[in-house]
Design a protein around this motif. Structure first.
Motif, short mmCIF file in Angstrom:
data_model
loop_
_atom_site.label_atom_id
_atom_site.label_comp_id
_atom_site.label_asym_id
_atom_site.label_seq_id
_atom_site.Cartn_x
_atom_site.Cartn_y
_atom_site.Cartn_z
N GLY A 113 0.58 -1.14 0.07
CA GLY A 113 -0.07 -0.03 -0.08
C GLY A 113 0.85 1.32 0.08
O GLY A 113 0.61 2.17 -0.85
N LEU A 114 1.92 1.13 0.94
CA LEU A 114 2.62 2.48 0.86
C LEU A 114 3.54 2.65 -0.52
O LEU A 114 3.34 3.80 -0.90
N PHE A 115 3.86 1.66 -1.15
CA PHE A 115 4.78 1.99 -2.50
C PHE A 115 3.65 2.16 -3.52
O PHE A 115 4.10 2.98 -4.23
N ILE A 136 -7.39 12.13 -5.42
CA ILE A 136 -7.07 11.64 -4.29
C ILE A 136 -7.38 9.89 -4.47
O ILE A 136 -7.79 9.60 -5.52
N LEU A 137 -6.61 9.28 -3.41
CA LEU A 137 -6.33 7.73 -3.64
C LEU A 137 -7.17 7.39 -2.48
O LEU A 137 -6.69 7.60 -1.37
N VAL A 138 -8.18 6.23 -2.45
CA VAL A 138 -8.52 5.55 -1.34
C VAL A 138 -8.79 4.28 -1.67
O VAL A 138 -8.96 3.83 -2.79
N GLY A 139 -8.83 3.20 -0.92
CA GLY A 139 -9.14 1.81 -0.82
C GLY A 139 -7.91 0.80 -0.90
O GLY A 139 -6.72 1.06 -0.80
N ALA A 140 -8.40 -0.49 -0.58
CA ALA A 140 -7.34 -1.24 -0.21
C ALA A 140 -6.95 -2.15 -1.34
O ALA A 140 -6.19 -3.06 -1.13
N SER A 141 -7.27 -1.76 -2.51
CA SER A 141 -7.10 -2.85 -3.60
C SER A 141 -5.63 -3.04 -3.98
O SER A 141 -5.19 -3.92 -4.25
N ALA A 142 -4.75 -1.86 -3.83
CA ALA A 142 -3.42 -2.14 -4.18
C ALA A 142 -2.58 -2.97 -3.19
O ALA A 142 -1.85 -3.48 -3.65
N SER A 143 -3.03 -2.76 -2.02
CA SER A 143 -2.63 -3.66 -0.82
C SER A 143 -2.90 -5.36 -1.30
O SER A 143 -2.16 -5.96 -0.86
N ILE A 144 -4.12 -5.34 -1.69
CA ILE A 144 -4.84 -6.66 -1.92
C ILE A 144 -4.03 -7.02 -3.17
O ILE A 144 -3.57 -8.37 -3.23
N PHE A 145 -3.67 -6.29 -4.21
CA PHE A 145 -2.93 -7.06 -5.29
C PHE A 145 -1.46 -7.22 -5.05
O PHE A 145 -0.89 -8.04 -5.48
N GLU A 193 -5.28 3.09 -11.23
CA GLU A 193 -4.67 1.80 -12.12
C GLU A 193 -3.14 1.97 -11.86
O GLU A 193 -2.68 0.76 -11.78
N LEU A 194 -2.73 3.02 -11.70
CA LEU A 194 -1.13 3.05 -11.52
C LEU A 194 -0.73 2.65 -9.92
O LEU A 194 0.15 1.89 -9.84
N ALA A 195 -1.77 3.08 -9.22
CA ALA A 195 -1.44 2.65 -7.95
C ALA A 195 -1.71 0.87 -7.85
O ALA A 195 -0.60 0.09 -7.04
N HIS A 196 -2.85 0.38 -8.58
CA HIS A 196 -2.62 -1.27 -8.83
C HIS A 196 -1.41 -1.52 -9.22
O HIS A 196 -1.06 -2.80 -8.72
N LEU A 197 -0.95 -1.14 -10.43
CA LEU A 197 0.21 -1.57 -10.91
C LEU A 197 1.49 -1.71 -9.78
O LEU A 197 2.33 -2.34 -9.74
N GLY A 198 1.46 -0.47 -9.05
CA GLY A 198 2.52 -0.27 -8.09
C GLY A 198 2.31 -1.30 -6.73
O GLY A 198 3.34 -2.01 -6.59
N GLY A 199 1.24 -1.57 -6.46
CA GLY A 199 1.06 -2.66 -5.55
C GLY A 199 1.30 -4.08 -6.21
O GLY A 199 2.23 -4.91 -5.24
N ALA A 200 0.97 -4.46 -7.20
CA ALA A 200 1.27 -5.69 -7.57
C ALA A 200 2.67 -5.81 -8.01
O ALA A 200 3.30 -6.74 -7.59
N PHE A 201 3.41 -4.85 -8.53
CA PHE A 201 4.89 -5.00 -8.83
C PHE A 201 5.55 -5.00 -7.34
O PHE A 201 6.43 -6.14 -7.43
N PHE A 202 5.33 -4.51 -6.24
CA PHE A 202 5.86 -4.65 -5.11
C PHE A 202 5.51 -6.10 -4.35
O PHE A 202 6.66 -6.49 -4.01
#
Length: 296
Positions: A113-115, A136-145, A193-202
């Motif tokens: 989530g931080l990344f 603004i960005l909200v939601g747990a999806s990046a952490s879940i990915f 979507e960029l946050a999703h990619l960031g969470g997935a990559f991390f």
């Protein structure tokens, strides 16, 4: 036994992913109730949670609200958004915990989530298409990915049972999600979507490093263990140490505990290799049970 005690016991028995589902639901419930009451009494919409819990793309605003890098991935304003995330967290969290323990889940979730939040901020201050936009960005999806892609890096051929009918390997699910994120970039939710990619990559990168024997989150784990030790009750019992013969305390140059830990990890690695080559269904009942207990 009181009802409170029963609740405590049930919470203790929940997996870490289920506890995070409860946290996300609790935060959403508080926000929803406060927003509803404010609207009824003031005939207006409360912006407090949006301003102080969501992650702003504006660096100037972020400097005054650095905590939003953490709070945003526990915050949801839409029930549909919350529901889709807790369903994903339930299923992908269970898969992740087959291979890893609760501490690894925590580190994938938090650091993912931080990344992802950093990728979101950098993107809105780097790409010409986004620089002039406020978001603004909200939601747990990046952490879940981060959790899903961590499991994928560990065992890409593990089969996810969809409705008990279709068996889909994790690498296929992750690949489809990646295509979805990229194809959606030119449209409404570019930052998400960029946050999703960031969470997935991390998550993927972290799991690959773990397979090499490197835990990039070990410092955070030690810090959390230290903080947790502050709240543990101190025992008045005295520990009596007895010297034992070298032959009793050492096996192949290791203590019994070190030897047992090594053998356990070796068995886990062999099972994970078997999953990678032949799929989860190729495991025996004993191997499945061992992997499940090891992930607790």
């Amino acid at each position: 036994m009181s009802s409170l005690d029963n609740i405590k016991i049930k919470l203790t028995n929940f997996s870490i992913s289920e506890k995070y589902i409860i946290i996300n639901c609790a935060v959403f419930a508080i926000i929803a109730i406060v927003n509803a009451l404010y609207f009824l009494f003031a005939d207006n919409h409360l912006r407090f949670f949006q301003d102080f819990f969501a992650l702003p793309a504006d660096i100037g605003v972020l400097i005054t609200r650095p905590w939003t890098l953490f709070t945003y991935f526990f915050t949801h304003f839409s029930f549909r958004h919350l529901f889709s995330n807790i369903i994903a967290l339930f299923f992908f969290g269970r898969i992740f915990l087959i291979f890893y323990n609760s501490k690894q889940f925590l580190k994938h979730y938090i650091f993912g989530g931080l990344f992802a939040g950093l990728i979101f901020i950098i993107s809105y201050n780097l790409f010409p298409a986004l620089i002039e936009k406020k978001a603004i960005l909200v939601g747990a999806s990046a952490s879940i990915f981060s959790v899903l892609f961590g499991a994928t890096a560990t065992s890409p051929y593990y089969n996810f049972n969809l409705l008990g009918i279709f068996k889909i390997p994790l690498w296929v699910i992750s690949s489809l999600y990646t295509l979805l994120f990229i194809s959606s970039l030119p449209y409404a939710n570019s930052g998400g979507e960029l946050a999703h990619l960031g969470g997935a990559f991390f998550g993927y990168f972290y799991a690959l490093e773990l397979k090499k024997g490197k835990d990039i989150g070990s410092g955070f784990e030690r810090m959390m263990d230290t903080i947790a030790s502050w709240f543990k009750p101190k025992s008045n019992l005295k520990t009596v140490h007895r010297r034992q013969g070298r032959s009793k305390t050492k096996m192949a140059g290791k203590t019994k505990q070190e030897f047992d830990t090594y053998n356990k990890q070796k068995k886990i690695d062999l099972i994970l290799d078997k999953i990678s080559k032949s799929g989860y269904e190729s495991l025996t009942a004993e191997e499945k049970e061992f992997l499940f207990r090891a992930g607790k």
